[in-house]
Design a protein around this motif. Structure first.
Motif, short mmCIF file in Angstrom:
data_model
loop_
_atom_site.label_atom_id
_atom_site.label_comp_id
_atom_site.label_asym_id
_atom_site.label_seq_id
_atom_site.Cartn_x
_atom_site.Cartn_y
_atom_site.Cartn_z
N ALA A 191 0.86 -1.18 0.00
CA ALA A 191 0.00 0.00 0.00
C ALA A 191 0.89 1.22 0.00
O ALA A 191 1.91 1.26 0.69
CB ALA A 191 -0.92 0.00 1.22
N ALA A 192 0.51 2.23 -0.77
CA ALA A 192 1.34 3.43 -0.89
C ALA A 192 0.46 4.67 -0.96
O ALA A 192 -0.64 4.63 -1.51
CB ALA A 192 2.22 3.34 -2.14
N LEU A 193 0.96 5.75 -0.37
CA LEU A 193 0.27 7.03 -0.37
C LEU A 193 1.21 8.09 -0.93
O LEU A 193 2.40 8.09 -0.64
CB LEU A 193 -0.14 7.44 1.06
N ARG A 235 -2.71 0.14 4.26
CA ARG A 235 -3.59 -0.66 3.40
C ARG A 235 -5.02 -0.15 3.47
O ARG A 235 -5.66 0.10 2.45
CB ARG A 235 -3.54 -2.13 3.82
N THR A 236 -5.53 0.03 4.68
CA THR A 236 -6.91 0.49 4.84
C THR A 236 -7.08 1.91 4.33
O THR A 236 -8.07 2.24 3.66
CB THR A 236 -7.34 0.40 6.31
N LEU A 237 -6.12 2.77 4.62
CA LEU A 237 -6.22 4.15 4.16
C LEU A 237 -6.15 4.23 2.64
O LEU A 237 -6.86 5.02 2.01
CB LEU A 237 -5.12 4.99 4.80
N ALA A 238 -5.30 3.41 2.02
CA ALA A 238 -5.22 3.40 0.57
C ALA A 238 -6.52 2.89 -0.04
O ALA A 238 -7.01 3.42 -1.04
CB ALA A 238 -4.05 2.53 0.11
N GLN A 265 -6.16 -2.22 16.31
CA GLN A 265 -7.09 -1.15 15.98
C GLN A 265 -6.38 -0.09 15.17
O GLN A 265 -5.24 0.23 15.43
CB GLN A 265 -7.66 -0.51 17.25
N ALA A 266 -7.04 0.41 14.16
CA ALA A 266 -6.48 1.51 13.38
C ALA A 266 -7.61 2.45 12.99
O ALA A 266 -8.65 2.01 12.54
CB ALA A 266 -5.78 0.97 12.12
N CYS A 267 -7.42 3.73 13.18
CA CYS A 267 -8.43 4.72 12.85
C CYS A 267 -7.82 5.75 11.91
O CYS A 267 -6.69 6.17 12.10
CB CYS A 267 -8.96 5.42 14.10
#
Length: 287
Positions: A191-193, A235-238, A265-267
């Motif tokens: 995953a990349a931003l 990964r989730t943010l992407a 947990q990730a927010c």
């Protein structure tokens, strides 16, 4: 003429109060912290098994590139090559976007900012593996038109997105950065931003680009396999960032340990240019 004892005594006495105060531990005013830079999510990309580059073909491509650039042969595991295929796919997507930067046009490179490449690689990767991965990912930016002297490569061990983002937010330099993480187990990926401050985002396109507000992560206990730090976060943010985003709605996603094998947990909080939600104190970026 040599100074008399009286002159020496008066000179010492003149500075004595200041020295005495310093020795007594009087508090020194802290240096002012630079204001936080708003970070824009210009682009995001994912790499997942079965949907990206052919692993064997890319292994041959990387091996030929290493030989041609005098880096020698890399003795790496099959997991390494699979992960590199996924990371390369995500990296090429963001490199193409970064290549649209206005500073690359018409020979305007003197005003071009440094493009930071920050690779969060699996902790157990050996030094040669890590170095080769960083150089290869940098090559994708070179192929997109970025001059080598304007790329800052960082593939150090044990970095985490929260620390990286805090450093970017409070830097006094223009922000244009690729933040990439990849995992080495089947079912993971890359995953990349592509992050930028307001000025650099405008140089790439009109947007609107989501505003990265905060990132926080809870952790589980020790695991048998150590993925790249914060891989689940990126990964989730992407995934969220590549979904259509209404301009008047904030982007909010949560992931628990039941869905993410490597993070309890990730927010994530990102908002478009016209809407910026207020994060709770516990969800602010930790430096």
């Amino acid at each position: 003429m040599q100074a008399s004892l009286k002159d020496i005594f008066l000179s010492v006495l003149k500075y004595w109060p200041r020295r005495k105060g310093a020795a007594a531990g009087k508090p020194v005013p802290p240096a002012a912290q630079p204001p936080a830079i708003p970070l824009r999510l210009v682009d995001a990309a994912m790499g997942s098994k079965g949907t990206d580059l052919d692993e064997q073909a890319l292994r041959a491509e990387i091996s030929a590139w290493m030989k041609a650039s005098g880096q020698g042969k890399l003795d790496a595991s099959a997991e390494y090559w699979r992960t590199m295929a996924l990371a390369t796919s995500a990296m090429r997507t963001l490199a193409a976007t970064a290549g649209k930067h206005g500073g690359l046009a018409d020979g305007a490179q003197p005003g071009l900012p440094h493009l930071q490449l920050i690779a969060l690689l699996p902790a157990e990767w050996k030094g040669p593996w890590r170095d080769a991965a960083g150089r290869w990912l940098q090559q994708q930016l070179l192929d997109a038109g970025w001059p080598q002297e304007r790329i800052l490569r960082n593939a150090r061990r044990n970095q985490h997105p929260t620390q990286v983002l805090a450093a970017l937010k409070y830097s006094t330099e223009p922000c244009l950065a690729v933040l990439l993480a990849c995992g080495a187990q089947a079912g993971e990926g890359a995953a990349a931003l592509l992050l930028a401050d307001d000025q650099q985002a405008v140089q790439i396109g009109a947007g609107p680009y989501p505003l990265l507000q905060s990132v926080a992560e809870g952790r589980t206990g020790p695991m048998a396999h150590t993925p790249a730090p914060g891989f689940a976060i990126l990964r989730t943010l992407a995934q969220q960032s590549t979904q259509p985003l209404p301009v008047d709605m904030p982007l909010v996603a949560a992931e628990t340990g039941q869905h993410a094998p490597h993070a309890s947990q990730a927010c994530f909080y990102a908002a478009p240019h016209t809407a910026q939600p207020t994060p709770q104190p516990a969800q602010l970026v930790r430096g």
